[in-house]
Design an enzyme around this catalytic site. Structure first.
Site: not given
Ligand code: E4P
Length: 296
Positions: A115
């Site tokens: 990522k």
């Molecule tokens: C996933 O890849 C993301 O990092 C995650 O869904 C972020 O979620 P949040 O906005 O609830 O922190």
């Protein structure tokens, strides 16, 4: 999919940093296609929390080792949507440094996605990564131009590239985050299909159904949302399902209009700035540092 399949066409991913949670969801749903992790979720991992609350703050290397242990435990539990592992990136991190971290993380497990943030340096790192046959998931996506830049920067990738629009965080500030998913899907219709939309920052069953209805290729949600889905007997959206969210005061969310973006431009030409991307990076850095022995 197996005999338990509840019928969702989208791949389902657990958004979390605890292998026990993945096991629970797998037991309830019958399968888990993949997992997404991030520095906030790793800081919440029960073992990391125990270590930190006992006064043992970690060195950067120990933090990485903990992250590796967690994804190695999750890796065999999931299907072909793989496990997304996030690089550490602050505002000074250059693409080359992200790439070096990404290469290391990619070697931890056979089914990794690395990522990177939807920033200039993150996109550069992604471009270099796909040229080295690494799988990438572009995170903190809040605009169509960012998604267009992801498309343009990763053209030619052998594996599908993921882009993660953050639905819940747009909802949190009164904008309809599901519209971003719809707009990106519509924009990508003119493309070659190499980028898949991974609906992220999913907070509720309504978000899950909205993402299914929009044909997002993948949906990641915390275990408790998948538990809710299982408890409701795996509902799927009706053909005319439209997500209608409200803010905390009950006011309907502001629609995000479609922007007719040309996907064939050079990725550097897109305006990829977004204040929620900046805020998100700041938060991930703070959560990452919260487990460290000394703040760097
Ligand atoms: C996933 O890849 C993301 O990092 C995650 O869904 C972020 O979620 P949040 O906005 O609830 O922190």
């Amino acid at each position: 999919m197996n005999a338990f399949t509840p019928g969702a066409k989208a791949k389902i991913l657990v958004d979390g940093g605890d292998p026990e949670e993945t096991i629970r969801v797998k037991r309830l749903v019958g399968y888990v296609d993949g997992q997404t992790t991030n520095p906030t979720l790793i800081a919440k991992n029960p073992e990391v929390r125990t270590l930190v609350s006992s006064g043992h703050k970690l060195s950067s290397r120990e933090e990485l080792e903990e992250y590796k242990k967690i994804v190695q435990a999750i890796s065999p539990l999931v299907g072909d949507a793989c496990v997304s592992i996030e690089v550490f990136a602050d505002f000074d991190t250059k693409a080359e440094e992200m790439l070096a971290q990404g290469r290391e993380m990619f070697s931890w497990i056979p089914n990794a996605y690395v990522k990177y943030p939807c920033t200039h340096e993150g996109l550069r790192a992604a471009q270099m990564s796909v040229r080295q046959d690494m799988r990438v998931n572009m995170t903190l996506c809040f605009s169509q131009e960012q998604a267009a830049a992801v498309y343009a920067a990763t053209k030619g990738s052998k594996a599908p590239v993921y882009v993660s629009p953050f639905v819940g965080r747009l909802d949190d500030r009164g904008e309809n985050g599901m519209d971003l998913v719809r707009n990106i899907k519509q924009m990508y219709e003119a493309g070659d299909g190499h980028v898949h939309v991974l609906a992220a920052s999913i907070r509720s069953l309504k978000h899950v159904l909205g993402s299914f209805a929009l044909r997002a290729e993948l949906v990641t949600a915390p275990g408790k949302v998948w538990e809710e889905w299982a408890a409701a007997s795996f509902p799927l959206p009706a053909a005319d399902f439209v997500y209608q969210g409200t803010d905390k005061e009950g006011t309907p969310l502001k629609p995000i209009p479609y922007d007719p973006v040309d996907l064939n431009r050079a990725w550097e030409s897109f305006d990829i700035r977004h204040e929620l991307t900046t805020k998100g990076i700041r938060q991930f850095v703070a959560d990452y540092k919260s487990t460290l022995r000394q703040s760097a």
